[in-house]
Write a protein that holds these residues in place. Structure first.
Motif, PDB file in Angstrom:
ATOM      1  N   LEU A   1     -28.642   4.439 -31.838  1.00 22.36           N
ATOM      2  CA  LEU A   1     -29.998   4.765 -32.282  1.00 22.36           C
ATOM      3  C   LEU A   1     -30.930   4.981 -31.088  1.00 22.36           C
ATOM      4  CD1 LEU A   1     -30.340   2.282 -35.279  1.00 22.36           C
ATOM      5  CD2 LEU A   1     -29.979   4.748 -35.383  1.00 22.36           C
ATOM      6  N   ALA A   2     -30.705   4.248 -29.995  1.00 24.19           N
ATOM      7  CA  ALA A   2     -31.503   4.463 -28.780  1.00 24.19           C
ATOM      8  C   ALA A   2     -31.245   5.854 -28.222  1.00 24.19           C
ATOM      9  CB  ALA A   2     -31.173   3.397 -27.739  1.00 24.19           C
ATOM     10  N   ARG A   3     -30.002   6.329 -28.306  1.00 23.13           N
ATOM     11  CA  ARG A   3     -29.719   7.710 -27.902  1.00 23.13           C
ATOM     12  C   ARG A   3     -30.532   8.686 -28.744  1.00 23.13           C
ATOM     13  NH1 ARG A   3     -23.875   6.693 -28.608  1.00 23.13           N
ATOM     14  NH2 ARG A   3     -23.053   5.753 -26.710  1.00 23.13           N
ATOM     15  N   LEU A   4     -30.647   8.372 -30.029  1.00 24.68           N
ATOM     16  CA  LEU A   4     -31.415   9.227 -30.919  1.00 24.68           C
ATOM     17  C   LEU A   4     -32.881   9.299 -30.494  1.00 24.68           C
ATOM     18  CD1 LEU A   4     -31.624  10.813 -33.599  1.00 24.68           C
ATOM     19  CD2 LEU A   4     -32.052   8.643 -34.736  1.00 24.68           C
ATOM     20  N   VAL A   5     -33.419   8.152 -30.114  1.00 22.39           N
ATOM     21  CA  VAL A   5     -34.813   8.123 -29.660  1.00 22.39           C
ATOM     22  C   VAL A   5     -34.980   9.013 -28.431  1.00 22.39           C
ATOM     23  CG1 VAL A   5     -36.633   6.642 -28.728  1.00 22.39           C
ATOM     24  CG2 VAL A   5     -35.227   5.844 -30.638  1.00 22.39           C
ATOM     25  N   LEU A   6     -34.024   8.933 -27.504  1.00 22.47           N
ATOM     26  CA  LEU A   6     -34.114   9.734 -26.275  1.00 22.47           C
ATOM     27  C   LEU A   6     -33.901  11.217 -26.553  1.00 22.47           C
ATOM     28  CD1 LEU A   6     -32.136   7.402 -23.848  1.00 22.47           C
ATOM     29  CD2 LEU A   6     -34.571   7.912 -23.744  1.00 22.47           C
TER      30      LEU A   6
ATOM     31  N   MET B   1     -35.390   4.882 -20.863  1.00 25.83           N
ATOM     32  CA  MET B   1     -34.206   4.280 -21.480  1.00 25.83           C
ATOM     33  C   MET B   1     -34.498   2.876 -21.976  1.00 25.83           C
ATOM     34  SD  MET B   1     -31.090   5.552 -18.983  1.00 25.83           S
ATOM     35  CE  MET B   1     -30.683   7.293 -18.809  1.00 25.83           C
ATOM     36  N   ARG B   2     -35.195   2.094 -21.167  1.00 25.96           N
ATOM     37  CA  ARG B   2     -35.551   0.732 -21.598  1.00 25.96           C
ATOM     38  C   ARG B   2     -36.470   0.776 -22.809  1.00 25.96           C
ATOM     39  NH1 ARG B   2     -36.569   0.289 -15.931  1.00 25.96           N
ATOM     40  NH2 ARG B   2     -34.785  -0.626 -14.811  1.00 25.96           N
ATOM     41  N   ALA B   3     -37.394   1.710 -22.812  1.00 21.77           N
ATOM     42  CA  ALA B   3     -38.309   1.836 -23.944  1.00 21.77           C
ATOM     43  C   ALA B   3     -37.553   2.202 -25.218  1.00 21.77           C
ATOM     44  CB  ALA B   3     -39.381   2.880 -23.634  1.00 21.77           C
ATOM     45  N   ALA B   4     -36.541   3.074 -25.095  1.00 23.64           N
ATOM     46  CA  ALA B   4     -35.748   3.463 -26.256  1.00 23.64           C
ATOM     47  C   ALA B   4     -34.982   2.265 -26.818  1.00 23.64           C
ATOM     48  CB  ALA B   4     -34.786   4.578 -25.871  1.00 23.64           C
TER      49      ALA B   4
ATOM     50  N   GLU C   1     -35.144  -0.763 -38.651  1.00 23.69           N
ATOM     51  CA  GLU C   1     -35.800   0.307 -39.400  1.00 23.69           C
ATOM     52  C   GLU C   1     -37.306   0.272 -39.210  1.00 23.69           C
ATOM     53  OE1 GLU C   1     -34.292  -0.555 -43.244  1.00 23.69           O
ATOM     54  OE2 GLU C   1     -32.344   0.401 -42.889  1.00 23.69           O
ATOM     55  N   ARG C   2     -37.883  -0.939 -39.136  1.00 23.89           N
ATOM     56  CA  ARG C   2     -39.328  -1.044 -38.880  1.00 23.89           C
ATOM     57  C   ARG C   2     -39.652  -0.542 -37.480  1.00 23.89           C
ATOM     58  NH1 ARG C   2     -39.103  -6.121 -41.714  1.00 23.89           N
ATOM     59  NH2 ARG C   2     -38.896  -7.194 -39.708  1.00 23.89           N
ATOM     60  N   ALA C   3     -38.776  -0.876 -36.509  1.00 25.83           N
ATOM     61  CA  ALA C   3     -39.018  -0.405 -35.139  1.00 25.83           C
ATOM     62  C   ALA C   3     -38.919   1.117 -35.051  1.00 25.83           C
ATOM     63  CB  ALA C   3     -38.004  -1.042 -34.184  1.00 25.83           C
ATOM     64  N   LEU C   4     -37.962   1.682 -35.817  1.00 21.65           N
ATOM     65  CA  LEU C   4     -37.816   3.125 -35.801  1.00 21.65           C
ATOM     66  C   LEU C   4     -38.961   3.839 -36.505  1.00 21.65           C
ATOM     67  CD1 LEU C   4     -34.018   3.753 -36.486  1.00 21.65           C
ATOM     68  CD2 LEU C   4     -35.343   4.614 -34.562  1.00 21.65           C
ATOM     69  N   ALA C   5     -39.645   3.141 -37.390  1.00 22.10           N
ATOM     70  CA  ALA C   5     -40.697   3.783 -38.176  1.00 22.10           C
ATOM     71  C   ALA C   5     -41.743   4.441 -37.288  1.00 22.10           C
ATOM     72  CB  ALA C   5     -41.347   2.765 -39.104  1.00 22.10           C
ATOM     73  N   ALA C   6     -42.082   3.772 -36.184  1.00 22.58           N
ATOM     74  CA  ALA C   6     -43.087   4.343 -35.285  1.00 22.58           C
ATOM     75  C   ALA C   6     -42.576   5.630 -34.636  1.00 22.58           C
ATOM     76  CB  ALA C   6     -43.460   3.328 -34.209  1.00 22.58           C
TER      77      ALA C   6
END
Length: 583
Positions: free
Chosen positions: A486-491, A446-449, A515-520
């Motif tokens: 967006l963090a929920r999306l990552v998880l 969760m913290r990483a997201a 957006e740059r952070a999400l790129a990875a």
């Protein structure tokens, strides 16, 4: 706005029978205790009539004392039995209401998203709050009162008949008028209260949408229009409540006028029978006391009949949510590959006007596609079709050769995620909000997201993931709430992401950083981005230009700029505004 359905009377009766059947032991105990209390309550008038007869016959004081002591004992027993009957009734009611609330939440969560959106938040909010509370009041308070009053009246009138049949017939003198006005009332009350509930739902919808869009209303100077709209809804509620009040006025007036008639008839008939030596004075006194005692349960019975009609109407609205077909489990839960294909898709909303006109589109696995176009072009509608929220009126949207809407809902949500500019922060901790996307996620994940989406504000939280969010706790701004989404999306870790202006609430610098952070995270995933900032289109593999529900251009950013068409004009205009903002 499409209203949610309302259950018919047969469905409501069936649900009530099922409820009683599931709790028949508790219902049996309640009925037995109330019946015993009512039986104990019959003794005092009869004993009082016996005292009158004994005194008339010249009895001793000791006999009167014993009878008076018996009256006191019966009153005490009746009170104790009533107390335990009410206790048992409230326990049953609270269990039934808790069960109803759980069923309502379960049914609501099972509703298709498209149905909820088209019904509007006001109707659903009214059913989940006012209607459920009304049903709870009916089950907890009204039903026990009606049961108690019915048992008491049956026994009281039965006791009058036992004293003498003619006295019993005289006691029924007020019944025809009460039955007639009650039938008149019941024929009209159900529809009137359903109308009142619908009017309240429309008012709630208006107030909710006005409050949520307060900034837009202010910016576009729509305050007067919203006031007129709200006033019309308030007028609708006022008119609906006047209609139900008119029914109650006629009902209660006619009922109250019928109460003195049975007592007068019993005294009149009792006098005749007493003169003919066919009944004792004590029996006439007891009959009159029984009828006087019957006024209170009769009053409560008819008074709560009105509340029961409210409860019946509310129960019909609550059960109506369950009449909406849930998202059916897909016949197909697997598909070949992740290629997203749209073929000749047309879509229209309730008014029948097509919003999309024959869309053809292919998105390869791992591709990043940006969809741009003017407001109202159909971009968000296309996103909903790609996510399987809506089905095309004509044509097909498929993933790996399988229609998206045929996928099992859980499978579809696992593979395709739609994130819009609308977001919600649930009451609870940060951990609770993130766990919706991945219940098994660890604290580290969760913290990483949060770190992935650039949620720097998390570092300032003294309690970390345990920080409470929502009313009365930590309030998140629009940008923070969107980063949480967006963090929920990552998880959730879906293969295909549909971002419908997902960073619209962020300021340009924060949006760019996010957006740059999400790129990875987006590497290797299929991404369809509804773009309002053209830097998103610049970074995409391909750009689709949507205008008037049709794809007018599609290609890479460089190719479309070189073509000098609609996209090139949008790019030049956006760059000019960006340069102006920088200056």
């Amino acid at each position: 706005m499409t209203r949610l359905p309302v259950a018919d009377r047969r469905t409501v009766r069936r649900a009530l029978r099922d409820l009683i059947s599931r709790h028949r032991r508790a219902v049996g105990i309640v009925l037995a205790l109330h019946s015993a209390a009512a039986l104990a309550g019959l003794a005092p008038p009869w004993l009082l009539g016996t005292i009158v007869d004994r005194v008339t016959a010249g009895t001793v004081v000791a006999t009167v004392d014993r009878l008076a002591l018996a009256i006191a004992g019966c009153v005490l027993v009746s009170a104790l039995l009533s107390r335990y009957a009410q206790y048992a009734g409230h326990r049953f009611a609270e269990r039934a209401v808790a069960e109803l609330r759980e069923q309502f939440v379960s049914r609501t969560l099972g509703l298709p998203v498209s149905v909820v959106e088209r019904a509007g938040s006001g109707d659903l909010a009214t059913r989940s709050s006012i209607d459920v509370a009304t049903v709870g009041t009916t089950v907890r308070d009204v039903v026990p009162v009606i049961v108690i009053a019915s048992v008491q009246l049956t026994l009281l009138f039965g006791a009058v008949f036992l004293l003498h049949p003619l006295l019993g017939l005289a006691a029924l003198a007020g019944l025809p008028s009460i039955v007639a006005v009650t039938r008149w009332y019941l024929r009209r009350a159900s529809s009137a209260y359903l109308t009142e509930g619908a009017a309240a739902a429309e008012l709630t919808e208006t107030l909710t949408t006005t409050a949520e869009g307060a900034r837009t209303v202010e910016a576009l100077r729509l305050a007067d229009d919203r006031i007129r709209h709200g006033t019309a809804r308030v007028t609708g509620v006022w008119q609906a409540r006047r209609a139900t009040l008119a029914l109650r006025t006629v009902f209660f007036s006619a009922v109250e006028a019928s109460y003195p008639l049975p007592i007068a008839m019993v005294l009149l008939v009792g006098g005749y029978l007493l003169a003919a030596d066919r009944v004792s004075l004590g029996a006439v006194v007891a009959a009159a006391l029984y009828l006087q005692q019957a006024v209170d349960p009769m009053d409560r019975l008819l008074q709560w009949t009105e509340q029961a009609q409210r409860g019946f109407a509310s129960y019909a609205r609550v059960l109506g949510v369950g009449l909406v077909p849930p998202e059916p489990p897909g016949a197909t839960t697997t598909s070949r590959g992740e290629r997203l294909v749209v073929r000749t898709a047309r879509f229209s909303y309730a008014d029948g006007h097509d919003v999309l006109h024959g869309i053809d589109l292919e998105v390869q696995p791992g591709e990043r596609l940006a969809v741009v176009g003017p407001s109202g072009a159909g971009k968000s509608t296309l996103a909903r079709l790609l996510a399987g929220i809506d089905a095309p009126r004509q044509g097909v949207v498929s993933i790996g050769g399988c229609p998206v809407t045929d996928l099992d809902p859980a499978e579809r949500r696992r593979r395709i995620a739609l994130v819009t500019q609308e977001h919600h922060v649930f009451i609870g901790s940060v951990r609770d909000n993130l766990a919706f996307a991945a219940p098994d996620a660890s604290d580290e994940q969760m913290r990483a997201a949060l770190a992935t989406v650039g949620a720097d504000w998390y570092d300032e939280l003294a309690e970390g993931l345990d920080t409470a969010l929502g009313d009365g706790a930590r309030q998140l701004g629009a940008a923070e709430a969107q980063q949480l989404a967006l963090a929920r999306l990552v998880l959730a870790d879906p293969h295909t992401l549909i971002l419908d202006e997902a960073t619209a609430a962020l300021d340009p610098s924060t949006a760019r950083r996010t957006e740059r952070a999400l790129a990875a995270v987006l590497v290797g995933r299929t991404v369809i981005a509804i773009a309002h900032r053209l830097n998103t289109a610049h970074d995409a593999d391909r750009v689709a230009v949507l205008a008037d529900g049709r794809i007018t251009e599609i290609g890479s950013h460089d190719d479309l700029v070189a073509a000098g068409g609609a996209y090139a004009a949008l790019w030049r205009s956006w760059h000019a505004h960006a340069d102006e903002r920088q200056r």
